[in-house]
Design a protein around this motif. Structure first.
Motif, PDB file in Angstrom:
ATOM      1  N   ILE A  86     116.751  23.724  18.306  1.00 32.39           N
ATOM      2  CA  ILE A  86     118.022  23.157  17.834  1.00 32.39           C
ATOM      3  C   ILE A  86     118.560  22.136  18.833  1.00 32.39           C
ATOM      4  O   ILE A  86     119.088  21.084  18.443  1.00 32.39           O
ATOM      5  N   TRP A  87     118.416  22.435  20.115  1.00 33.89           N
ATOM      6  CA  TRP A  87     118.833  21.466  21.142  1.00 33.89           C
ATOM      7  C   TRP A  87     118.139  20.120  20.938  1.00 33.89           C
ATOM      8  O   TRP A  87     118.788  19.072  20.924  1.00 33.89           O
ATOM      9  N   LEU A  88     116.808  20.151  20.753  1.00 33.93           N
ATOM     10  CA  LEU A  88     116.058  18.904  20.609  1.00 33.93           C
ATOM     11  C   LEU A  88     116.427  18.188  19.314  1.00 33.93           C
ATOM     12  O   LEU A  88     116.543  16.952  19.280  1.00 33.93           O
ATOM     13  N   LEU A  89     116.636  18.953  18.260  1.00 31.56           N
ATOM     14  CA  LEU A  89     117.066  18.364  16.994  1.00 31.56           C
ATOM     15  C   LEU A  89     118.395  17.639  17.161  1.00 31.56           C
ATOM     16  O   LEU A  89     118.575  16.519  16.670  1.00 31.56           O
ATOM     17  N   HIS A  90     119.321  18.244  17.887  1.00 34.32           N
ATOM     18  CA  HIS A  90     120.631  17.643  18.108  1.00 34.32           C
ATOM     19  C   HIS A  90     120.547  16.431  19.036  1.00 34.32           C
ATOM     20  O   HIS A  90     121.292  15.455  18.853  1.00 34.32           O
ATOM     21  N   VAL A  91     119.666  16.488  20.023  1.00 32.90           N
ATOM     22  CA  VAL A  91     119.456  15.321  20.891  1.00 32.90           C
ATOM     23  C   VAL A  91     119.006  14.121  20.064  1.00 32.90           C
ATOM     24  O   VAL A  91     119.527  13.004  20.204  1.00 32.90           O
ATOM     25  N   GLU A  92     118.052  14.357  19.176  1.00 41.73           N
ATOM     26  CA  GLU A  92     117.510  13.267  18.353  1.00 41.73           C
ATOM     27  C   GLU A  92     118.546  12.711  17.388  1.00 41.73           C
ATOM     28  O   GLU A  92     118.529  11.523  17.068  1.00 41.73           O
ATOM     29  N   LYS A  93     119.453  13.559  16.927  1.00 41.88           N
ATOM     30  CA  LYS A  93     120.477  13.123  15.973  1.00 41.88           C
ATOM     31  C   LYS A  93     121.722  12.559  16.644  1.00 41.88           C
ATOM     32  O   LYS A  93     122.609  12.026  15.971  1.00 41.88           O
ATOM     33  N   GLY A  94     121.791  12.676  17.967  1.00 43.09           N
ATOM     34  CA  GLY A  94     122.973  12.213  18.663  1.00 43.09           C
ATOM     35  C   GLY A  94     124.145  13.161  18.555  1.00 43.09           C
ATOM     36  O   GLY A  94     125.300  12.769  18.757  1.00 43.09           O
ATOM     37  N   PHE A  95     123.881  14.430  18.229  1.00 43.58           N
ATOM     38  CA  PHE A  95     124.928  15.435  18.133  1.00 43.58           C
ATOM     39  C   PHE A  95     125.233  16.013  19.515  1.00 43.58           C
ATOM     40  O   PHE A  95     124.722  15.543  20.529  1.00 43.58           O
ATOM     41  N   ASP A  96     126.048  17.060  19.549  1.00 46.49           N
ATOM     42  CA  ASP A  96     126.316  17.787  20.785  1.00 46.49           C
ATOM     43  C   ASP A  96     124.987  18.338  21.302  1.00 46.49           C
ATOM     44  O   ASP A  96     124.383  19.229  20.691  1.00 46.49           O
ATOM     45  N   SER A  97     124.537  17.801  22.422  1.00 40.96           N
ATOM     46  CA  SER A  97     123.190  18.129  22.891  1.00 40.96           C
ATOM     47  C   SER A  97     123.176  19.197  23.977  1.00 40.96           C
ATOM     48  O   SER A  97     122.174  19.342  24.681  1.00 40.96           O
ATOM     49  N   ARG A  98     124.263  19.940  24.122  1.00 44.65           N
ATOM     50  CA  ARG A  98     124.208  21.113  24.987  1.00 44.65           C
ATOM     51  C   ARG A  98     123.339  22.173  24.305  1.00 44.65           C
ATOM     52  O   ARG A  98     123.284  22.249  23.088  1.00 44.65           O
ATOM     53  N   VAL A  99     122.677  22.980  25.107  1.00 46.31           N
ATOM     54  CA  VAL A  99     121.730  23.958  24.561  1.00 46.31           C
ATOM     55  C   VAL A  99     122.489  25.130  23.938  1.00 46.31           C
ATOM     56  O   VAL A  99     123.278  25.796  24.622  1.00 46.31           O
ATOM     57  N   PRO A 100     122.260  25.418  22.653  1.00 48.37           N
ATOM     58  CA  PRO A 100     122.953  26.538  22.015  1.00 48.37           C
ATOM     59  C   PRO A 100     122.301  27.872  22.371  1.00 48.37           C
ATOM     60  O   PRO A 100     121.141  27.922  22.778  1.00 48.37           O
ATOM     61  N   SER A 101     123.056  28.936  22.217  1.00 49.18           N
ATOM     62  CA  SER A 101     122.486  30.269  22.409  1.00 49.18           C
ATOM     63  C   SER A 101     121.503  30.575  21.292  1.00 49.18           C
ATOM     64  O   SER A 101     121.507  29.924  20.236  1.00 49.18           O
TER      65      SER A 101
END
Length: 322
Positions: A235-250
């Motif tokens: 999910i972290w990597l998916l969010h990085v690619e989308k420009g979302f909140d890229s902090r690592v989720p639990s």
């Protein structure tokens, strides 16, 4: 097998930048006790969940807290900076920690056009100048260069260029410097890149080829356990690619999300950039990849939420190959 860490300083949700930095120093000291040979830092900007924006500073901090661990950058965004100034940073570090500094640079712009422009002080995009800047950097670091940066240390740090395919491998080979293939970014051209580098290497800055690869690895107690841990990285990597909140989720947050078909397919594609599994699977797949690439030197990224689970993953990986 030679093992090291490439740290993007991925920041977990609920953890401050200060806490992330402190955990990073602790992790570097920990992996040194396990037998890892090196600890490298990426350079990222304007990404909320990646706290490594100044590799040179983190290199100094980790080197000061460890005894034998080699420290490096993977990599400094050379097109945005003066090659002479970058050389000076590396030589200053070499003077403080002789024989422990590894200089890694790359062609990346470091972010969108606004961020790139800010890094380069408004100068035009210099990505096309990367080969020339890389050659200049090698000259400024080398005792053989007509102009050498200071301080003039007795030995020069090893120099590596990061890349994703044959073109970058050829450039490194022709300059006689080290090469690091970014399997964790774009795994499709790994064999071709390594083959190109070895075939075309010319003695220059280095006397012999030095090749490495960087890859995401999560090693759990079992395959099932590793899949659970990997959910936060997926999910972290998916969010990085989308420009979302890229902090690592639990893990709890990651597994509770409802993903559409496109997102599920993207996660599946991203898994080609990783090895996720229990000890037997990790050993098998990394060994197979090493044989395919003819490369036994790896930089490992593990961007999961739980720092203690991250440590245990690094323990398991070292136990497989020590």
């Amino acid at each position: 097998m030679k093992l090291g860490v490439l740290d993007q300083m991925a920041q977990p949700k609920g953890v401050s930048a200060e806490e992330t930095a402190a955990r990073t120093l602790e992790l570097a000291q920990f992996v040194e006790t396990l037998g890892y040979e090196r600890y490298w830092f990426a350079e990222h900007h304007a990404t909320r969940g990646l706290a490594s924006s100044s590799p040179e500073i983190m290199m100094a901090a980790v080197a000061a807290k460890t005894k034998k661990l080699k420290v490096g950058s993977g990599g400094i965004l050379l097109p945005q900076y003066s090659a002479y100034k970058v050389a000076s940073h590396f030589l200053q570090l070499q003077s403080l920690f002789p024989g422990r500094i590894e200089a890694g640079v790359g062609r990346s712009t470091g972010g969108n056009e606004r961020i790139r422009s800010l890094l380069a002080d408004g100068k035009p995009n210099q990505a096309d100048d990367y080969p020339e800047k890389l050659a200049d950097l090698a000259a400024y670091l080398s005792k053989k260069g007509k102009v050498r940066a200071t301080p003039r240390t007795e030995a020069s740090p090893e120099l590596f260029s990061l890349g994703l395919g044959e073109n970058s491998a050829l450039l490194a080979a022709e300059l006689g410097i080290g090469y690091v293939f970014g399997h964790f970014i774009k795994p499709d051209r790994g064999k071709e890149a390594h083959d190109t580098y070895r075939t075309h290497f010319k003695k220059g800055y280095l006397n012999h080829p030095e090749q490495r690869s960087a890859i995401f690895i999560i090693c759990g107690e079992t395959d099932e356990h590793s899949e659970e841990l990997a959910s936060s990285q997926d999910i972290w990597l998916l969010h990085v690619e989308k420009g979302f909140d890229s902090r690592v989720p639990s893990v709890e947050e990651a597994t509770s999300l409802r993903l559409n078909k496109k997102e599920q397919e993207r996660i599946k594609t991203n898994r080609k950039r990783m090895i996720i599994g229990g000890p037997a699977k990790v050993k098998r797949e990394l060994t197979e990849l090493s044989e395919r690439y003819q490369c036994d030197d790896w930089l490992i990224l593990t961007n999961i939420y739980d720092v203690e689970e991250k440590k245990r993953s690094y323990v398991r990986i070292m136990e497989l190959f020590s």
